[in-house]
Structure formats: C-alpha cells, structure tokens
Scaffold this active site. Structure first.
Site, PDB file in Angstrom:
ATOM      1  N   HIS A  23       0.392   0.315   8.273  1.00  0.00           N
ATOM      2  CA  HIS A  23       0.003   0.155   6.854  1.00  0.00           C
ATOM      3  C   HIS A  23      -0.259   1.540   6.263  1.00  0.00           C
ATOM      4  CE1 HIS A  23      -2.580  -1.969   3.595  1.00  0.00           C
ATOM      5  NE2 HIS A  23      -2.431  -0.708   3.219  1.00  0.00           N
ATOM      6  N   HIS A  25       0.592   4.287   2.504  1.00  0.00           N
ATOM      7  CA  HIS A  25       1.150   4.514   1.160  1.00  0.00           C
ATOM      8  C   HIS A  25       1.768   5.905   1.120  1.00  0.00           C
ATOM      9  CE1 HIS A  25      -1.111   0.994  -0.404  1.00  0.00           C
ATOM     10  NE2 HIS A  25      -1.938   1.339   0.586  1.00  0.00           N
ATOM     11  N   ARG A  27       3.686   6.782  -1.593  1.00  0.00           N
ATOM     12  CA  ARG A  27       3.987   7.070  -3.018  1.00  0.00           C
ATOM     13  C   ARG A  27       5.485   7.377  -3.154  1.00  0.00           C
ATOM     14  NH1 ARG A  27      -0.717   4.508  -3.426  1.00  0.00           N
ATOM     15  NH2 ARG A  27      -2.554   5.848  -3.334  1.00  0.00           N
ATOM     16  N   ASN A  51       3.204  -0.754  -3.455  1.00  0.00           N
ATOM     17  CA  ASN A  51       2.488  -0.741  -4.735  1.00  0.00           C
ATOM     18  C   ASN A  51       2.786   0.521  -5.541  1.00  0.00           C
ATOM     19  OD1 ASN A  51       1.005   0.795  -2.854  1.00  0.00           O
ATOM     20  ND2 ASN A  51      -0.932   0.419  -3.916  1.00  0.00           N
ATOM     21  N   LYS A 109       3.902  -8.252   1.006  1.00  0.00           N
ATOM     22  CA  LYS A 109       2.493  -7.882   0.829  1.00  0.00           C
ATOM     23  C   LYS A 109       1.915  -8.664  -0.333  1.00  0.00           C
ATOM     24  CE  LYS A 109      -1.339  -5.527   1.268  1.00  0.00           C
ATOM     25  NZ  LYS A 109      -1.521  -4.101   0.946  1.00  0.00           N
ATOM     26  N   HIS A 146      -3.806  -8.246   1.286  1.00  0.00           N
ATOM     27  CA  HIS A 146      -5.006  -7.551   0.805  1.00  0.00           C
ATOM     28  C   HIS A 146      -6.028  -8.657   0.542  1.00  0.00           C
ATOM     29  CE1 HIS A 146      -7.132  -4.160  -1.303  1.00  0.00           C
ATOM     30  NE2 HIS A 146      -7.868  -5.221  -1.620  1.00  0.00           N
ATOM     31  N   HIS A 184      -6.448  -3.823   6.573  1.00  0.00           N
ATOM     32  CA  HIS A 184      -7.651  -2.975   6.415  1.00  0.00           C
ATOM     33  C   HIS A 184      -8.941  -3.785   6.351  1.00  0.00           C
ATOM     34  CE1 HIS A 184      -6.591  -4.062   2.353  1.00  0.00           C
ATOM     35  NE2 HIS A 184      -5.699  -3.109   2.191  1.00  0.00           N
ATOM     36  N   LEU A 229     -10.565   0.812  -1.085  1.00  0.00           N
ATOM     37  CA  LEU A 229     -10.689  -0.642  -1.165  1.00  0.00           C
ATOM     38  C   LEU A 229      -9.986  -1.287   0.016  1.00  0.00           C
ATOM     39  CD1 LEU A 229     -10.203  -1.096  -4.995  1.00  0.00           C
ATOM     40  CD2 LEU A 229     -12.288  -1.553  -3.691  1.00  0.00           C
ATOM     41  N   ASP A 257      -3.829   2.951   6.241  1.00  0.00           N
ATOM     42  CA  ASP A 257      -4.024   2.811   4.797  1.00  0.00           C
ATOM     43  C   ASP A 257      -4.151   4.175   4.133  1.00  0.00           C
ATOM     44  OD1 ASP A 257      -4.143   1.472   2.397  1.00  0.00           O
ATOM     45  OD2 ASP A 257      -6.298   1.042   2.537  1.00  0.00           O
ATOM     46  N   HIS A 261      -4.450  10.191  -3.593  1.00  0.00           N
ATOM     47  CA  HIS A 261      -4.644  10.332  -5.044  1.00  0.00           C
ATOM     48  C   HIS A 261      -5.026  11.790  -5.255  1.00  0.00           C
ATOM     49  CE1 HIS A 261      -4.768   5.964  -5.987  1.00  0.00           C
ATOM     50  NE2 HIS A 261      -5.358   5.856  -4.802  1.00  0.00           N
ATOM     51  N   ALA A 273      -9.352   4.578  -5.914  1.00  0.00           N
ATOM     52  CA  ALA A 273      -9.654   4.120  -4.554  1.00  0.00           C
ATOM     53  C   ALA A 273      -8.547   4.538  -3.608  1.00  0.00           C
ATOM     54  CB  ALA A 273      -9.794   2.605  -4.539  1.00  0.00           C
TER      55      ALA A 273
HETATM   56  C1  NCD Z   1      -4.646   1.809  -1.926  1.00  0.00           C
HETATM   57  C2  NCD Z   1      -3.813   2.711  -2.851  1.00  0.00           C
HETATM   58  O1  NCD Z   1      -4.360   3.697  -3.343  1.00  0.00           O
HETATM   59  O2  NCD Z   1      -2.628   2.439  -3.041  1.00  0.00           O
HETATM   60  N1  NCD Z   1      -6.034   2.097  -2.125  1.00  0.00           N
HETATM   61  C3  NCD Z   1      -7.049   1.819  -1.273  1.00  0.00           C
HETATM   62  O3  NCD Z   1      -8.199   2.042  -1.628  1.00  0.00           O
HETATM   63  N2  NCD Z   1      -6.835   1.316  -0.090  1.00  0.00           N
HETATM   64  C4  NCD Z   1      -4.306   0.394  -2.183  1.00  0.00           C
HETATM   65  C5  NCD Z   1      -4.792  -0.561  -1.130  1.00  0.00           C
HETATM   66  O4  NCD Z   1      -4.311  -0.556   0.006  1.00  0.00           O
HETATM   67  O5  NCD Z   1      -5.696  -1.366  -1.439  1.00  0.00           O
HETATM   68 ZN    ZN Z   2      -3.184   0.012   1.467  1.00  0.00          ZN
END
Ligand code: NCD
Ligand code: ZN
Length: 354
Positions: A23, A25, A27, A51, A109, A146, A184, A229, A257, A261, A273
C-alpha cells in the site's frame, strides 16, 4: 525464528527475502522521478494507490499510469508496480470483469467519499455496491478498504470501529470468498476483527501506526508530520498493532501508506494527511521490530505474508540490513520542491546495505 523463515539474524546483520509494499502513494508527473526510485531501492513490488486527481478508475488509466511509473524505475532495478483501481458508486460488474482479466491490476480500493485525500469521487453508499462485490468475489478480485466512516457526528477516533461494525463485518459475512484487505489499521478493534474474520480477510500495517500513538501527534504542540489518516490512536491501540505485526499471523502484513505532501501543504493551518516514509520504509519497520525484540518476525511480515495473500510468488532476491546508528533525512528535495519525511532527523538503528 519462525519455522518458515529463511531470515538470518545476527546481532548486527539481518538478511531477509526482498520485501514488497502492499500500500503506497506514488502521486504522478514529475514526482515519480523521486517516489519510484525511493521505493524500488528496497521493494520488489508495490500496490500503487489510485487516489490521483482525477482518480484512476479504469483499466486504461491504470495501464497508462503504470507506464509512467515504469519509465521512472532506475536502470538495472527490477520493480513491479501493481495497480489498484478506484472504486466509485458507478463501478459495474462489467468493469470488475475487465479488471480481473488484467494481471497488472491487483484489486479495487474502496474510499468512503470524503474519508481522506482525493476521496471525493469515492463510494457514497456502500450498501448499494452488492453487485460489484459479488462480481469481485466470483472473479477473485480483492477489495482494499479505507475503513473509516465519514459522518460528521462520529468522533474521528471512533471512525474505524464504526466502519467495521456498520459495513465491513456485514460485507465479510455476506461475501465469504471475497478477499478483503483492511488498509492501514489503527485500532485493537481492527486487529481483533481481522484475526477473527474468515481466512480471506487481512490487514496492512504502517510504520507510523506501529511506532507512534496520538501523543506523538498532539503532546507539546501539533506534530503535523505525524498526521495521517486514519489518525494515530491511543497507546493501547498501538500496542495491539505492535502485537499483530510481530505475531507471525499471516493476516497482517506490510503496507507503508507512504503518502507525500510538500512541506508547505503539511506545515499550514489545514495540513494535509499523510506520512512520507518511502526513503526509510523498511528501516522504520526494522526499528519497530527491533524495539519489540522480534526482528526474527520481520521477514514473514515484510516479505512473505502479503505475497501469499495475493497469490503472488515470494521474492527470490534478498536484502541486507546492518545495525548502524544513522539519522533519517530532515528533508528531501526534488524539482524545486521540499518534503519533510516521516521520522525526519530521528535516529534509526538499522540500514539497508548492498
Ligand atoms: C493518503 C494520501 O495522502 O493520499 N493520506 C493518508 O493520510 N494516509 C490517503 C490515504 O491512504 O488515506
Ligand atoms: Zn493510503
């Protein structure tokens, strides 16, 4: 040492089968040149969350995104992105069939609409998704969840438990052959639910939820880089997650996860988050397992259980970690932007070598 573990642990070295990240991200765009090598440094495979804005809802979009990711894998590195599709209220059984036929798609997802970053296109009425869940069950397409409700009257610290009671328990009872991953997880309630549910129900655990609790978010000021989150919970929940991670129960496996950002979007009045952990991911888990006296359990959690769950072969390469005190980076920069990673500037006991 677990009987099925090939890990070699000495006081100062640890050699384990190459891990996977189930899991994260990445981007998109220029950021891939930073995020993909950071993960491919250690992990053989990763499930890439969909996402983006707009979200990755179709097989064609996922294939195009996968190609952009592959274009950023360093030469000579063997890395396989596995794509999750974004479930929407409009996803159909026919869409599921198309996804099932593509080996690069790992599953769907489910983001409850409004639960987290870029989730506004997510599912608004879980109860109406029955035909889609049926098709997923029939075709062996996993559902990645989620697990938080979004109703404003539900306290943020209770949202995972309420989601389990209201939605996830009925889904897993009704669809007994549906593979479900509660992503998560953050609570003892989630640990107990997953442990007691049928065999095709599993969970991922992040480094931050194993290493920290809500004091690390809120005591002495708001620690924005520990904000993700689902939000960090109280210490007793953290302890349940730690025990799940080191239990050797194959239902619990690694999913960082990692969610970057930029610094300016974390350090602001309404900070985003997400904890960006890719640069230190396996080292953070090693830190946690080491603190818990359970380094011999790291390999199953990081390198075996997820592959087994998803029906993919275990990796044949190895990675080596060495016990050498080092400091996690304070910042990382790329393309004129700066990120403050999770665990920035703190000590780590283990480092990947060679
Ligand atoms: C994730 C994100 O920034 O894409 N943020 C997070 O706090 N985990 C999204 C997610 O997995 O909930
Ligand atoms: Zn995530």
């Amino acid at each position: 040492m677990a009987s099925n573990s090939s890990a070699a642990v000495s006081p100062d070295t640890l050699c384990i089968d190459q891990p996977d990240d189930w899991h994260l991200h990445f981007r998109d765009g220029d950021m891939l040149a930073m995020t993909v090598p950071a993960t491919a440094r250690v992990f053989k495979r990763a499930i890439v969350m969909p996402n983006l804005a707009p979200p990755v809802t179709t097989v064609a979009q996922a294939e195009a995104y996968r190609q952009r990711i592959l274009a950023n894998v360093p030469a000579g590195t063997d890395f396989e992105p596995l794509m999750a599709l974004y479930l929407t209220q409009d996803t159909t059984a026919q869409d599921v069939r198309e996804a099932a036929n593509n080996p690069n798609i790992i599953g769907y997802k489910l983001y409850p609409a409004g639960a987290t970053t870029n989730s506004s296109a997510g599912v608004r009425a879980v109860d109406a998704m029955g035909p889609v869940f049926e098709a997923m069950e029939e075709l062996g397409v996993p559902l990645l969840v989620h697990g938080e409700v979004t109703e404003p009257e539900i306290d943020i610290f209770d949202r995972e438990k309420v989601f389990i009671d209201r939605y996830l328990a009925p889904i897993t009872e009704r669809y007994g052959r549906l593979k479900v991953v509660l992503e998560h997880i953050t609570t003892k309630d989630a640990v107990d639910f997953v442990a007691d549910a049928h065999d095709l129900v599993a969970a991922t655990l992040t480094p931050q939820h194993i290493l920290m609790n809500r004091n690390d978010l809120l005591v002495g000021g708001v620690h924005v880089h520990n904000y993700c989150l689902p939000v960090l919970k109280r210490r007793s929940h953290q302890e349940a997650l730690q025990q799940a991670a080191i239990s050797g129960n194959a239902k619990f496996f690694l999913g960082t996860d990692s969610a970057p950002h930029v610094q300016a979007k974390k350090e602001t009045a309404c900070g985003c988050a997400g904890c960006f952990s890719a640069f230190t991911a396996i080292e953070l888990y090693a830190e946690a397992f080491s603190q818990l006296g359970a380094l011999d359990k790291l390999e199953g959690f990081a390198s075996h259980f997820g592959a087994d769950f998803y029906g993919r072969p275990r990796n044949t390469q190895k990675i080596n970690l060495q016990r050498v005190g080092w400091q996690a980076p304070e910042t990382v920069s790329h393309g004129g932007e700066t990120w403050v990673p999770y665990w920035a500037g703190k000590q780590l006991q283990w480092q990947v070598v060679g």
